[in-house]
Design an enzyme around this catalytic site. Structure first.
Site, mmCIF file in Angstrom:
data_model
loop_
_atom_site.group_PDB
_atom_site.id
_atom_site.type_symbol
_atom_site.label_atom_id
_atom_site.label_comp_id
_atom_site.label_asym_id
_atom_site.label_seq_id
_atom_site.Cartn_x
_atom_site.Cartn_y
_atom_site.Cartn_z
ATOM 1 N N SER A 1 -19.708 -12.158 5.236
ATOM 2 C CA SER A 1 -20.673 -12.058 4.127
ATOM 3 C C SER A 1 -20.617 -13.221 3.139
ATOM 4 O O SER A 1 -20.840 -13.046 1.937
ATOM 5 C CB SER A 1 -20.498 -10.725 3.380
ATOM 6 O OG SER A 1 -20.814 -9.648 4.245
ATOM 7 N N GLY B 1 -21.190 -9.001 7.884
ATOM 8 C CA GLY B 1 -22.572 -8.520 7.854
ATOM 9 C C GLY B 1 -22.826 -7.361 6.902
ATOM 10 O O GLY B 1 -23.882 -6.728 6.965
ATOM 11 N N HIS C 1 -13.501 -13.581 18.245
ATOM 12 C CA HIS C 1 -14.307 -12.967 17.183
ATOM 13 C C HIS C 1 -14.203 -11.448 17.306
ATOM 14 O O HIS C 1 -14.156 -10.913 18.418
ATOM 15 C CB HIS C 1 -15.767 -13.424 17.305
ATOM 16 C CG HIS C 1 -16.576 -13.029 16.097
ATOM 17 N ND1 HIS C 1 -17.078 -11.768 15.936
ATOM 18 C CD2 HIS C 1 -16.916 -13.732 14.984
ATOM 19 C CE1 HIS C 1 -17.707 -11.712 14.765
ATOM 20 N NE2 HIS C 1 -17.626 -12.883 14.171
ATOM 21 N N GLU D 1 -11.391 -13.141 8.957
ATOM 22 C CA GLU D 1 -12.639 -12.394 8.772
ATOM 23 C C GLU D 1 -12.331 -10.890 8.777
ATOM 24 O O GLU D 1 -12.186 -10.300 9.858
ATOM 25 C CB GLU D 1 -13.601 -12.670 9.924
ATOM 26 C CG GLU D 1 -14.041 -14.099 10.059
ATOM 27 C CD GLU D 1 -15.384 -14.194 10.789
ATOM 28 O OE1 GLU D 1 -16.318 -14.734 10.212
ATOM 29 O OE2 GLU D 1 -15.488 -13.699 11.920
ATOM 30 N N TRP E 1 -23.984 -18.432 14.993
ATOM 31 C CA TRP E 1 -25.317 -17.851 15.213
ATOM 32 C C TRP E 1 -25.266 -16.520 15.969
ATOM 33 O O TRP E 1 -26.271 -15.821 16.044
ATOM 34 C CB TRP E 1 -26.192 -18.810 16.014
ATOM 35 C CG TRP E 1 -26.584 -20.055 15.280
ATOM 36 C CD1 TRP E 1 -26.230 -20.424 14.008
ATOM 37 C CD2 TRP E 1 -27.423 -21.102 15.775
ATOM 38 N NE1 TRP E 1 -26.784 -21.636 13.691
ATOM 39 C CE2 TRP E 1 -27.528 -22.072 14.761
ATOM 40 C CE3 TRP E 1 -28.096 -21.323 16.980
ATOM 41 C CZ2 TRP E 1 -28.283 -23.236 14.914
ATOM 42 C CZ3 TRP E 1 -28.839 -22.487 17.142
ATOM 43 C CH2 TRP E 1 -28.934 -23.424 16.109
ATOM 44 N N LYS E 2 -24.149 -16.229 16.614
ATOM 45 C CA LYS E 2 -24.037 -15.009 17.433
ATOM 46 C C LYS E 2 -25.151 -14.992 18.489
ATOM 47 O O LYS E 2 -25.556 -16.057 18.956
ATOM 48 C CB LYS E 2 -24.054 -13.766 16.548
ATOM 49 C CG LYS E 2 -23.054 -13.884 15.395
ATOM 50 C CD LYS E 2 -22.857 -12.628 14.630
ATOM 51 C CE LYS E 2 -21.846 -12.879 13.511
ATOM 52 N NZ LYS E 2 -21.441 -11.680 12.823
ATOM 53 N N GLY F 1 -24.744 -14.492 9.182
ATOM 54 C CA GLY F 1 -26.145 -14.301 8.764
ATOM 55 C C GLY F 1 -26.740 -15.480 8.013
ATOM 56 O O GLY F 1 -27.835 -15.954 8.349
HETATM 57 P P1 PGA Z 1 -21.572 -12.718 8.360
HETATM 58 O O1 PGA Z 1 -20.801 -12.958 9.752
HETATM 59 O O2 PGA Z 1 -21.492 -13.997 7.576
HETATM 60 O O3 PGA Z 1 -22.965 -12.356 8.756
HETATM 61 O O4 PGA Z 1 -20.862 -11.598 7.667
HETATM 62 C C1 PGA Z 1 -19.631 -13.716 9.812
HETATM 63 C C2 PGA Z 1 -19.089 -13.743 11.217
HETATM 64 O O5 PGA Z 1 -19.143 -12.722 11.913
HETATM 65 O O6 PGA Z 1 -18.580 -14.780 11.678
#
Ligand code: PGA
Length: 242
Positions: free
Chosen positions: A198, A167, A95, A161, A9-10, A220
């Protein structure tokens, strides 16, 4: 090997919004339950953790960070022991957003890893390259070097990642994800390797069809319970086929 769908969720969904999220999640799960073939995990902000406890028991809970110290005079830090006390079974560390904005070093990430292992919380270690224009070999060495402090004998979760995919709506080629995940899996055979960056309902099926990818770290799309569960169902269906 089991699979994972982990929602990151950040800095989104505080306590009030988490209550709403949990209600929507429960409603969706009543219509279409999960079959426990995939670990479905939400990584909420610290202050929302008590509220994610309201989720059905088959949704597991994670934090997004922890202290690299066990306890003491470190104002503002949250220890791994406390995360365990409030029911966290997993914790994201390293992260790229923390490496970039909080200048977190690989050494610090490793110290957090040790704290988590000592408290029986599964670390989700994030790695990935910033630059998509590097040559393949250089890019692969850069990615693998981020794991140089970790023991290949231990069991934890590694999330690949690519920073440029986070994002942006852009993902690497499936061939590239296959090359990276295969490389990581062969060096860390006891670890689960996830892909993140993404991930959405349209690309999840093709990514999860790569045999060395055991799930997703989802940013997201995890903020919407329906989208998050839809991706989890895709991962479940792929397990039935596999
Ligand atoms: P995202 O983020 O799915 O919005 O690209 C992934 C993440 O940063 O863990």
């Amino acid at each position: 090997m089991s699979r994972y769908c982990i929602g990151n969720w950040k800095q989104n969904l505080g306590p009030g919004e988490t209550i709403e999220y949990c209600n929507q999640m429960k409603e969706s799960l009543q219509k279409e339950p999960l079959h426990d073939r995939v670990h479905c995990v939400v990584a909420s902000p610290f202050v929302s953790l008590p509220y994610t406890g309201e989720l059905p028991q088959n949704i597991e809970r994670a934090a997004q960070n922890c202290s690299s110290f066990s306890h003491g005079s470190y104002t503002g830090e949250i220890s791994a022991a406390w995360l365990s006390e409030v029911g966290c079974r997993y914790c994201i560390i390293g992260h790229s957003e923390r490496r970039q904005f909080m200048k977190e070093s690989s050494k610090e990430v490793y110290e957090k890893y040790v704290q988590l292992q000592q408290n029986s919380i599964t670390p989700i270690v994030c790695i990935g390259e910033n630059d998509m224009s590097m040559k393949d070999e250089e890019r692969l060495s850069f990615i693998i070097a981020q794991l140089s402090l970790f023991s290949s004998q231990e069991s934890f979760i590694i999330a690949y990642e690519p920073v440029w995919a986070i994002g942006t709506g852009v993902i690497p080629s499936l061939d590239w994800i296959q090359v990276v995940s295969h490389n990581i899996s062969s060096k860390f055979p006891s670890c689960h390797v996830l892909y993140g960056g993404s991930v959405n309902e349209s690309n999840a099926e093709s990514i999860i069809s790569i045999p060395t990818v055991q799930g997703f770290l989802i940013g997201g799309a995890s903020l919407d319970p329906k989208k998050f569960l839809a991706i989890t169902h895709i991962a479940e269906d792929a397990m039935n086929e596999g």
